[in-house]
Design a protein around this motif. Structure first.
Motif, PDB file in Angstrom:
ATOM      1  N   ARG A  77       1.705 -18.166  53.583  1.00  0.00           N
ATOM      2  CA  ARG A  77       0.261 -18.251  53.792  1.00  0.00           C
ATOM      3  C   ARG A  77      -0.445 -18.575  52.484  1.00  0.00           C
ATOM      4  O   ARG A  77       0.005 -18.200  51.400  1.00  0.00           O
ATOM      5  CB  ARG A  77      -0.292 -16.930  54.345  1.00  0.00           C
ATOM      6  N   THR A  78      -1.573 -19.276  52.593  1.00  0.00           N
ATOM      7  CA  THR A  78      -2.416 -19.543  51.435  1.00  0.00           C
ATOM      8  C   THR A  78      -3.194 -18.279  51.071  1.00  0.00           C
ATOM      9  O   THR A  78      -3.147 -17.270  51.784  1.00  0.00           O
ATOM     10  CB  THR A  78      -3.417 -20.661  51.723  1.00  0.00           C
ATOM     11  N   VAL A  79      -3.931 -18.348  49.973  1.00  0.00           N
ATOM     12  CA  VAL A  79      -4.786 -17.230  49.559  1.00  0.00           C
ATOM     13  C   VAL A  79      -5.739 -16.827  50.686  1.00  0.00           C
ATOM     14  O   VAL A  79      -6.032 -15.646  50.884  1.00  0.00           O
ATOM     15  CB  VAL A  79      -5.582 -17.612  48.294  1.00  0.00           C
ATOM     16  N   ASP A  80      -6.198 -17.817  51.442  1.00  0.00           N
ATOM     17  CA  ASP A  80      -7.176 -17.558  52.504  1.00  0.00           C
ATOM     18  C   ASP A  80      -6.541 -17.263  53.852  1.00  0.00           C
ATOM     19  O   ASP A  80      -7.246 -17.134  54.859  1.00  0.00           O
ATOM     20  CB  ASP A  80      -8.109 -18.764  52.623  1.00  0.00           C
ATOM     21  N   GLY A  81      -5.206 -17.165  53.897  1.00  0.00           N
ATOM     22  CA  GLY A  81      -4.517 -16.743  55.106  1.00  0.00           C
ATOM     23  C   GLY A  81      -4.089 -17.847  56.042  1.00  0.00           C
ATOM     24  O   GLY A  81      -3.661 -17.578  57.165  1.00  0.00           O
ATOM     25  N   PHE A  82      -4.167 -19.109  55.602  1.00  0.00           N
ATOM     26  CA  PHE A  82      -3.744 -20.228  56.446  1.00  0.00           C
ATOM     27  C   PHE A  82      -2.253 -20.504  56.257  1.00  0.00           C
ATOM     28  O   PHE A  82      -1.712 -20.285  55.173  1.00  0.00           O
ATOM     29  CB  PHE A  82      -4.509 -21.503  56.088  1.00  0.00           C
ATOM     30  N   GLU A  83      -1.605 -21.007  57.316  1.00  0.00           N
ATOM     31  CA  GLU A  83      -0.246 -21.512  57.145  1.00  0.00           C
ATOM     32  C   GLU A  83      -0.282 -22.519  55.999  1.00  0.00           C
ATOM     33  O   GLU A  83      -1.133 -23.391  55.951  1.00  0.00           O
ATOM     34  CB  GLU A  83       0.232 -22.161  58.451  1.00  0.00           C
ATOM     35  N   THR A  84       0.659 -22.409  55.077  1.00  0.00           N
ATOM     36  CA  THR A  84       0.506 -23.090  53.792  1.00  0.00           C
ATOM     37  C   THR A  84       0.491 -24.609  53.898  1.00  0.00           C
ATOM     38  O   THR A  84      -0.318 -25.273  53.223  1.00  0.00           O
ATOM     39  CB  THR A  84       1.616 -22.632  52.824  1.00  0.00           C
ATOM     40  N   LEU A 109       0.760 -21.638  63.633  1.00  0.00           N
ATOM     41  CA  LEU A 109       2.091 -21.645  64.249  1.00  0.00           C
ATOM     42  C   LEU A 109       2.767 -20.280  64.186  1.00  0.00           C
ATOM     43  O   LEU A 109       3.986 -20.174  64.004  1.00  0.00           O
ATOM     44  CB  LEU A 109       2.984 -22.713  63.599  1.00  0.00           C
ATOM     45  N   GLU A 110       1.996 -19.239  64.375  1.00  0.00           N
ATOM     46  CA  GLU A 110       2.566 -17.886  64.358  1.00  0.00           C
ATOM     47  C   GLU A 110       3.540 -17.731  65.528  1.00  0.00           C
ATOM     48  O   GLU A 110       3.202 -17.957  66.672  1.00  0.00           O
ATOM     49  CB  GLU A 110       1.449 -16.846  64.442  1.00  0.00           C
ATOM     50  N   GLY A 111       4.770 -17.356  65.198  1.00  0.00           N
ATOM     51  CA  GLY A 111       5.802 -17.217  66.207  1.00  0.00           C
ATOM     52  C   GLY A 111       6.437 -18.521  66.629  1.00  0.00           C
ATOM     53  O   GLY A 111       7.394 -18.524  67.407  1.00  0.00           O
ATOM     54  N   ARG A 112       5.912 -19.646  66.125  1.00  0.00           N
ATOM     55  CA  ARG A 112       6.431 -20.961  66.501  1.00  0.00           C
ATOM     56  C   ARG A 112       6.759 -21.798  65.268  1.00  0.00           C
ATOM     57  O   ARG A 112       7.024 -22.984  65.375  1.00  0.00           O
ATOM     58  CB  ARG A 112       5.408 -21.719  67.359  1.00  0.00           C
ATOM     59  N   GLY A 133      -2.717 -25.545  55.364  1.00  0.00           N
ATOM     60  CA  GLY A 133      -3.775 -25.152  54.430  1.00  0.00           C
ATOM     61  C   GLY A 133      -3.889 -26.072  53.238  1.00  0.00           C
ATOM     62  O   GLY A 133      -5.002 -26.434  52.822  1.00  0.00           O
ATOM     63  N   VAL A 134      -2.758 -26.454  52.654  1.00  0.00           N
ATOM     64  CA  VAL A 134      -2.784 -27.315  51.467  1.00  0.00           C
ATOM     65  C   VAL A 134      -2.949 -28.779  51.852  1.00  0.00           C
ATOM     66  O   VAL A 134      -3.835 -29.477  51.344  1.00  0.00           O
ATOM     67  CB  VAL A 134      -1.496 -27.123  50.639  1.00  0.00           C
ATOM     68  N   ASN A 135      -2.091 -29.252  52.749  1.00  0.00           N
ATOM     69  CA  ASN A 135      -2.075 -30.680  53.070  1.00  0.00           C
ATOM     70  C   ASN A 135      -3.349 -31.134  53.777  1.00  0.00           C
ATOM     71  O   ASN A 135      -3.802 -32.260  53.553  1.00  0.00           O
ATOM     72  CB  ASN A 135      -0.868 -31.019  53.939  1.00  0.00           C
ATOM     73  N   HIS A 136      -3.908 -30.271  54.623  1.00  0.00           N
ATOM     74  CA  HIS A 136      -5.128 -30.669  55.350  1.00  0.00           C
ATOM     75  C   HIS A 136      -6.376 -29.892  54.935  1.00  0.00           C
ATOM     76  O   HIS A 136      -7.335 -30.488  54.445  1.00  0.00           O
ATOM     77  CB  HIS A 136      -4.926 -30.539  56.862  1.00  0.00           C
ATOM     78  N   LEU A 137      -6.387 -28.579  55.130  1.00  0.00           N
ATOM     79  CA  LEU A 137      -7.631 -27.836  54.955  1.00  0.00           C
ATOM     80  C   LEU A 137      -8.162 -27.883  53.529  1.00  0.00           C
ATOM     81  O   LEU A 137      -9.375 -28.011  53.315  1.00  0.00           O
ATOM     82  CB  LEU A 137      -7.437 -26.376  55.388  1.00  0.00           C
ATOM     83  N   GLY A 138      -7.289 -27.804  52.530  1.00  0.00           N
ATOM     84  CA  GLY A 138      -7.741 -27.888  51.148  1.00  0.00           C
ATOM     85  C   GLY A 138      -8.399 -29.222  50.857  1.00  0.00           C
ATOM     86  O   GLY A 138      -9.454 -29.298  50.220  1.00  0.00           O
ATOM     87  N   GLU A 153     -14.965 -24.520  60.532  1.00  0.00           N
ATOM     88  CA  GLU A 153     -14.970 -23.071  60.749  1.00  0.00           C
ATOM     89  C   GLU A 153     -14.055 -22.353  59.762  1.00  0.00           C
ATOM     90  O   GLU A 153     -14.413 -21.318  59.201  1.00  0.00           O
ATOM     91  CB  GLU A 153     -14.532 -22.776  62.186  1.00  0.00           C
ATOM     92  N   ARG A 154     -12.886 -22.923  59.512  1.00  0.00           N
ATOM     93  CA  ARG A 154     -11.906 -22.260  58.643  1.00  0.00           C
ATOM     94  C   ARG A 154     -12.267 -22.367  57.171  1.00  0.00           C
ATOM     95  O   ARG A 154     -11.947 -21.466  56.401  1.00  0.00           O
ATOM     96  CB  ARG A 154     -10.508 -22.843  58.894  1.00  0.00           C
ATOM     97  N   THR A 155     -12.879 -23.459  56.762  1.00  0.00           N
ATOM     98  CA  THR A 155     -13.150 -23.653  55.338  1.00  0.00           C
ATOM     99  C   THR A 155     -14.580 -23.319  54.944  1.00  0.00           C
ATOM    100  O   THR A 155     -14.881 -23.168  53.752  1.00  0.00           O
ATOM    101  CB  THR A 155     -12.876 -25.122  54.916  1.00  0.00           C
ATOM    102  N   GLY A 156     -15.466 -23.240  55.903  1.00  0.00           N
ATOM    103  CA  GLY A 156     -16.866 -22.995  55.579  1.00  0.00           C
ATOM    104  C   GLY A 156     -17.538 -24.178  54.916  1.00  0.00           C
ATOM    105  O   GLY A 156     -18.549 -24.021  54.227  1.00  0.00           O
ATOM    106  N   THR A 157     -16.997 -25.386  55.108  1.00  0.00           N
ATOM    107  CA  THR A 157     -17.586 -26.592  54.550  1.00  0.00           C
ATOM    108  C   THR A 157     -17.973 -27.539  55.684  1.00  0.00           C
ATOM    109  O   THR A 157     -17.361 -27.516  56.753  1.00  0.00           O
ATOM    110  CB  THR A 157     -16.634 -27.327  53.591  1.00  0.00           C
ATOM    111  N   THR A 158     -19.011 -28.352  55.460  1.00  0.00           N
ATOM    112  CA  THR A 158     -19.496 -29.262  56.482  1.00  0.00           C
ATOM    113  C   THR A 158     -19.735 -30.655  55.887  1.00  0.00           C
ATOM    114  O   THR A 158     -19.834 -30.814  54.676  1.00  0.00           O
ATOM    115  CB  THR A 158     -20.814 -28.752  57.083  1.00  0.00           C
ATOM    116  N   PHE A 159     -19.845 -31.624  56.759  1.00  0.00           N
ATOM    117  CA  PHE A 159     -20.157 -32.988  56.357  1.00  0.00           C
ATOM    118  C   PHE A 159     -21.549 -33.009  55.720  1.00  0.00           C
ATOM    119  O   PHE A 159     -22.529 -32.614  56.349  1.00  0.00           O
ATOM    120  CB  PHE A 159     -20.115 -33.889  57.595  1.00  0.00           C
ATOM    121  N   PRO A 160     -21.683 -33.455  54.482  1.00  0.00           N
ATOM    122  CA  PRO A 160     -22.937 -33.268  53.758  1.00  0.00           C
ATOM    123  C   PRO A 160     -23.922 -34.421  53.849  1.00  0.00           C
ATOM    124  O   PRO A 160     -25.023 -34.307  53.298  1.00  0.00           O
ATOM    125  CB  PRO A 160     -22.454 -33.119  52.316  1.00  0.00           C
TER     126      PRO A 160
END
Length: 290
Positions: free
Chosen positions: A101-108, A153-156, A111-116, A282-289
Protein backbone atom coordinates in the motif's frame (compact mmCIF):
# COMPACT_ATOMS: atom_id res chain seq x y z
CA UNK A 1 17.23 1.87 -33.83
CA UNK A 2 18.66 5.36 -33.57
CA UNK A 3 17.22 8.48 -32.08
CA UNK A 4 16.96 9.89 -35.57
CA UNK A 5 13.85 7.72 -35.93
CA UNK A 6 12.06 10.77 -34.49
CA UNK A 7 12.62 14.15 -36.10
CA UNK A 8 12.94 16.23 -32.94
CA UNK A 9 12.16 19.94 -32.88
CA UNK A 10 14.33 22.52 -31.14
CA UNK A 11 13.11 22.66 -27.53
CA UNK A 12 15.19 25.64 -26.43
CA UNK A 13 13.38 27.83 -23.94
CA UNK A 14 10.94 25.08 -22.93
CA UNK A 15 10.73 23.27 -19.63
CA UNK A 16 9.88 19.58 -19.19
CA UNK A 17 9.17 17.52 -16.09
CA UNK A 18 9.99 13.82 -16.32
CA UNK A 19 8.87 11.65 -13.41
CA UNK A 20 11.08 8.71 -12.49
CA UNK A 21 13.98 10.22 -14.42
CA UNK A 22 16.86 8.79 -12.40
CA UNK A 23 17.09 5.54 -14.41
CA UNK A 24 15.73 3.55 -17.33
CA UNK A 25 13.18 5.09 -19.65
CA UNK A 26 12.88 8.27 -17.59
CA UNK A 27 16.59 8.95 -17.71
CA UNK A 28 16.72 8.37 -21.46
CA UNK A 29 13.71 10.62 -22.00
CA UNK A 30 15.37 13.37 -19.97
CA UNK A 31 18.60 12.91 -21.91
CA UNK A 32 16.88 13.27 -25.30
CA UNK A 33 14.81 16.30 -24.32
CA UNK A 34 17.78 18.09 -22.76
CA UNK A 35 19.80 17.28 -25.86
CA UNK A 36 17.32 19.27 -27.91
CA UNK A 37 17.61 22.29 -25.64
CA UNK A 38 14.85 21.76 -23.07
CA UNK A 39 15.38 22.52 -19.42
CA UNK A 40 14.52 19.19 -17.84
CA UNK A 41 13.37 18.73 -14.25
CA UNK A 42 14.07 15.22 -12.99
CA UNK A 43 11.20 14.49 -10.59
CA UNK A 44 12.47 11.62 -8.46
CA UNK A 45 11.90 9.98 -5.11
CA UNK A 46 15.63 9.63 -4.33
CA UNK A 47 17.29 12.97 -5.03
CA UNK A 48 20.83 11.58 -4.53
CA UNK A 49 20.22 9.12 -7.38
CA UNK A 50 18.60 11.93 -9.30
CA UNK A 51 21.68 14.12 -8.97
CA UNK A 52 23.89 11.29 -10.21
CA UNK A 53 21.59 10.82 -13.18
CA UNK A 54 21.53 14.54 -13.93
CA UNK A 55 25.31 14.58 -13.98
CA UNK A 56 25.16 12.17 -16.96
CA UNK A 57 22.95 14.49 -18.99
CA UNK A 58 24.48 17.25 -21.10
CA UNK A 59 22.27 20.31 -20.95
CA UNK A 60 20.11 22.16 -18.45
CA UNK A 61 18.73 19.94 -15.70
CA UNK A 62 17.35 20.25 -12.20
CA UNK A 63 16.46 17.61 -9.63
CA UNK A 64 13.36 17.89 -7.45
CA UNK A 65 11.91 15.38 -5.01
CA UNK A 66 8.64 13.68 -5.90
CA UNK A 67 7.26 10.54 -4.28
CA UNK A 68 4.19 9.43 -6.22
CA UNK A 69 3.31 7.00 -3.44
CA UNK A 70 2.66 9.94 -1.11
CA UNK A 71 0.07 12.57 -2.06
CA UNK A 72 1.62 15.05 0.37
CA UNK A 73 4.84 14.83 -1.66
CA UNK A 74 2.89 15.32 -4.90
CA UNK A 75 1.21 18.41 -3.46
CA UNK A 76 4.52 19.81 -2.22
CA UNK A 77 6.11 19.34 -5.65
CA UNK A 78 3.24 21.10 -7.39
CA UNK A 79 3.08 23.89 -4.83
CA UNK A 80 6.71 24.70 -5.51
CA UNK A 81 6.24 25.02 -9.24
CA UNK A 82 6.55 28.47 -10.82
CA UNK A 83 6.29 29.41 -14.47
CA UNK A 84 5.24 27.62 -17.64
CA UNK A 85 5.64 23.91 -18.21
CA UNK A 86 5.80 22.81 -21.84
CA UNK A 87 5.91 19.05 -21.24
CA UNK A 88 4.76 16.92 -18.32
CA UNK A 89 6.01 13.37 -18.89
CA UNK A 90 4.23 10.97 -16.52
CA UNK A 91 6.82 8.22 -16.83
CA UNK A 92 7.51 6.76 -13.38
CA UNK A 93 6.04 3.37 -12.64
CA UNK A 94 6.22 0.06 -10.84
CA UNK A 95 5.67 -3.34 -12.41
CA UNK A 96 4.48 -6.64 -10.96
CA UNK A 97 5.56 -6.02 -7.37
CA UNK A 98 4.31 -7.86 -4.29
CA UNK A 99 1.09 -6.53 -2.78
CA UNK A 100 1.59 -3.37 -0.75
CA UNK A 101 0.00 0.00 0.00
CA UNK A 102 1.02 3.61 -0.57
CA UNK A 103 1.26 6.14 2.26
CA UNK A 104 -2.37 7.03 1.57
CA UNK A 105 -3.55 3.40 1.63
CA UNK A 106 -3.90 2.71 -2.11
CA UNK A 107 -2.74 -0.48 -3.80
CA UNK A 108 0.77 0.58 -4.75
CA UNK A 109 0.78 -0.01 -8.51
CA UNK A 110 -2.57 1.73 -8.96
CA UNK A 111 -1.48 4.43 -6.52
CA UNK A 112 1.87 5.21 -8.14
CA UNK A 113 1.25 4.44 -11.80
CA UNK A 114 -2.16 6.14 -11.97
CA UNK A 115 -3.34 8.06 -8.91
CA UNK A 116 -0.04 9.82 -8.21
CA UNK A 117 0.20 11.00 -11.81
CA UNK A 118 -3.50 11.91 -11.87
CA UNK A 119 -2.99 14.18 -8.87
CA UNK A 120 0.26 15.63 -10.21
CA UNK A 121 -1.34 16.45 -13.56
CA UNK A 122 -4.33 18.21 -12.07
CA UNK A 123 -2.15 20.19 -9.66
CA UNK A 124 0.23 21.32 -12.43
CA UNK A 125 -2.21 21.66 -15.32
CA UNK A 126 -2.65 25.42 -15.03
CA UNK A 127 1.08 25.72 -15.80
CA UNK A 128 1.12 23.32 -18.76
CA UNK A 129 1.36 24.98 -22.17
CA UNK A 130 2.12 21.97 -24.38
CA UNK A 131 1.42 18.34 -23.58
CA UNK A 132 0.81 15.81 -20.87
CA UNK A 133 2.32 12.48 -21.91
CA UNK A 134 1.50 9.41 -19.83
CA UNK A 135 3.45 6.18 -20.24
CA UNK A 136 1.22 3.11 -20.40
CA UNK A 137 2.01 -0.43 -21.56
CA UNK A 138 0.88 -3.02 -24.05
CA UNK A 139 -0.05 -5.04 -20.96
CA UNK A 140 -3.07 -2.80 -20.48
CA UNK A 141 -4.70 -5.50 -22.61
CA UNK A 142 -4.24 -8.07 -19.84
CA UNK A 143 -7.36 -6.76 -18.06
CA UNK A 144 -10.69 -5.87 -19.63
CA UNK A 145 -11.97 -3.42 -17.02
CA UNK A 146 -11.13 -1.33 -13.99
CA UNK A 147 -12.44 -2.97 -10.83
CA UNK A 148 -14.37 0.07 -9.63
CA UNK A 149 -15.85 -1.79 -6.67
CA UNK A 150 -12.43 -2.98 -5.51
CA UNK A 151 -9.69 -0.86 -7.16
CA UNK A 152 -7.16 -1.99 -4.55
CA UNK A 153 -7.89 -5.62 -5.52
CA UNK A 154 -8.27 -6.71 -1.91
CA UNK A 155 -8.50 -10.49 -1.90
CA UNK A 156 -7.96 -10.55 -5.67
CA UNK A 157 -4.44 -9.20 -5.96
CA UNK A 158 -1.93 -10.64 -8.36
CA UNK A 159 1.10 -8.61 -9.46
CA UNK A 160 0.21 -8.58 -13.14
CA UNK A 161 -3.52 -7.99 -12.63
CA UNK A 162 -2.64 -4.89 -10.62
CA UNK A 163 -0.10 -3.76 -13.21
CA UNK A 164 -2.51 -4.27 -16.10
CA UNK A 165 -5.24 -2.35 -14.30
CA UNK A 166 -2.90 0.58 -13.62
CA UNK A 167 -1.80 0.69 -17.28
CA UNK A 168 -5.41 0.57 -18.49
CA UNK A 169 -6.07 3.42 -16.09
CA UNK A 170 -3.28 5.42 -17.74
CA UNK A 171 -5.05 5.23 -21.11
CA UNK A 172 -8.51 5.97 -19.72
CA UNK A 173 -7.04 8.95 -17.86
CA UNK A 174 -5.53 10.27 -21.10
CA UNK A 175 -8.85 9.83 -22.91
CA UNK A 176 -10.87 11.72 -20.30
CA UNK A 177 -8.22 14.40 -19.80
CA UNK A 178 -8.30 15.19 -23.52
CA UNK A 179 -12.10 15.33 -23.49
CA UNK A 180 -12.00 17.87 -20.68
CA UNK A 181 -9.28 19.91 -22.37
CA UNK A 182 -11.34 20.00 -25.57
CA UNK A 183 -14.44 20.98 -23.63
CA UNK A 184 -12.80 24.15 -22.29
CA UNK A 185 -11.01 24.96 -25.54
CA UNK A 186 -7.53 24.36 -24.16
CA UNK A 187 -4.67 24.01 -26.68
CA UNK A 188 -2.94 21.50 -24.37
CA UNK A 189 -2.82 17.92 -25.62
CA UNK A 190 -3.02 14.72 -23.58
CA UNK A 191 -1.19 11.83 -25.24
CA UNK A 192 0.08 8.42 -24.19
CA UNK A 193 2.85 6.03 -25.17
CA UNK A 194 4.14 2.57 -24.52
CA UNK A 195 7.77 1.48 -24.91
CA UNK A 196 7.18 -2.01 -26.24
CA UNK A 197 9.60 -4.50 -24.76
CA UNK A 198 12.48 -2.40 -23.46
CA UNK A 199 15.23 -3.60 -21.15
CA UNK A 200 15.10 -1.59 -17.91
CA UNK A 201 15.25 -2.28 -14.18
CA UNK A 202 11.45 -2.20 -14.12
CA UNK A 203 11.45 -5.94 -14.73
CA UNK A 204 13.57 -6.81 -11.70
CA UNK A 205 11.53 -5.68 -8.72
CA UNK A 206 9.09 -8.53 -8.23
CA UNK A 207 11.08 -9.96 -5.26
CA UNK A 208 10.68 -13.35 -6.98
CA UNK A 209 14.12 -14.60 -7.98
CA UNK A 210 12.93 -16.98 -10.67
CA UNK A 211 10.58 -14.43 -12.22
CA UNK A 212 13.29 -11.75 -12.26
CA UNK A 213 15.88 -14.17 -13.68
CA UNK A 214 13.56 -15.16 -16.55
CA UNK A 215 12.91 -11.51 -17.38
CA UNK A 216 16.61 -10.69 -17.29
CA UNK A 217 17.21 -13.41 -19.87
CA UNK A 218 14.33 -12.06 -21.95
CA UNK A 219 15.82 -8.58 -21.72
CA UNK A 220 19.10 -9.83 -23.16
CA UNK A 221 17.56 -11.86 -25.98
CA UNK A 222 14.39 -10.07 -27.06
CA UNK A 223 14.21 -6.57 -25.63
CA UNK A 224 15.25 -3.34 -27.27
CA UNK A 225 17.38 -0.84 -25.39
CA UNK A 226 15.96 1.80 -23.08
CA UNK A 227 17.18 4.48 -25.50
CA UNK A 228 14.99 2.90 -28.19
CA UNK A 229 12.10 2.22 -25.82
CA UNK A 230 11.71 5.93 -25.04
CA UNK A 231 11.15 6.92 -28.66
CA UNK A 232 7.35 6.46 -28.50
CA UNK A 233 7.27 8.78 -25.48
CA UNK A 234 9.35 11.38 -27.30
CA UNK A 235 7.14 10.91 -30.37
CA UNK A 236 3.98 11.52 -28.34
CA UNK A 237 5.60 14.58 -26.78
CA UNK A 238 6.93 16.30 -29.88
CA UNK A 239 5.30 15.15 -33.12
CA UNK A 240 2.21 16.45 -34.91
CA UNK A 241 -0.41 14.13 -33.41
CA UNK A 242 -4.03 14.53 -32.28
CA UNK A 243 -5.24 14.59 -28.72
CA UNK A 244 -5.49 11.23 -26.93
CA UNK A 245 -2.94 9.82 -29.40
CA UNK A 246 -1.27 6.57 -28.31
CA UNK A 247 2.27 5.98 -29.58
CA UNK A 248 4.22 2.76 -29.57
CA UNK A 249 6.83 0.80 -31.50
CA UNK A 250 5.55 -0.44 -34.83
CA UNK A 251 7.73 -3.53 -35.19
CA UNK A 252 6.28 -7.02 -35.17
CA UNK A 253 7.99 -7.98 -31.91
CA UNK A 254 7.02 -4.89 -29.92
CA UNK A 255 10.02 -2.93 -31.06
CA UNK A 256 10.93 -0.78 -34.03
CA UNK A 257 10.28 2.81 -35.08
CA UNK A 258 7.58 4.70 -33.17
CA UNK A 259 4.17 5.46 -34.60
CA UNK A 260 0.46 5.01 -33.85
CA UNK A 261 -0.30 2.13 -31.47
CA UNK A 262 -3.51 0.20 -31.12
CA UNK A 263 -5.30 -0.10 -27.79
CA UNK A 264 -7.93 -2.42 -26.41
CA UNK A 265 -11.65 -1.71 -26.59
CA UNK A 266 -11.59 -1.28 -22.82
CA UNK A 267 -9.09 1.56 -23.21
CA UNK A 268 -11.54 3.40 -25.52
CA UNK A 269 -14.51 3.16 -23.14
CA UNK A 270 -15.51 6.79 -22.58
CA UNK A 271 -17.97 5.94 -19.80
CA UNK A 272 -15.30 3.98 -17.92
CA UNK A 273 -12.92 6.91 -18.43
CA UNK A 274 -15.37 9.33 -16.79
CA UNK A 275 -16.07 6.89 -13.98
CA UNK A 276 -12.34 6.45 -13.36
CA UNK A 277 -11.90 10.22 -13.28
CA UNK A 278 -14.61 10.56 -10.62
CA UNK A 279 -13.05 7.77 -8.55
CA UNK A 280 -9.60 9.34 -8.88
CA UNK A 281 -10.86 12.78 -7.84
CA UNK A 282 -12.44 11.23 -4.76
CA UNK A 283 -9.30 9.31 -3.82
CA UNK A 284 -6.78 12.08 -4.43
CA UNK A 285 -8.78 15.15 -3.51
CA UNK A 286 -7.72 16.83 -6.76
CA UNK A 287 -9.93 18.12 -9.58
CA UNK A 288 -9.62 19.38 -13.14
CA UNK A 289 -8.57 23.02 -12.67
CA UNK A 290 -9.42 24.61 -16.03
Amino acid sequence: MSRTSVNLPDLSGRTAVVTGANSGLGLETARILAGRGARVVLAVRDTAKGERAAAEIPGATEVRRLDLADLASVRAFAAGWKGDLALLINNAGLMAIPESRTVDGFETQFGVNHLGHFALTNLLLEHVTGRVVTVSSGLHRSVNRIDFDNPDLEGRYTPYRAYGQSKLANLLFTLELQRRLDEVGSPVLATAAHPGYAATNLQSRSENRLHDAVLRIGNRIFAQSASSGVLPTVYAATQDVPGAFFAGPTGLFVNGAPGPASRSRAALDTEAARRLWDLSEERTGTTFPL
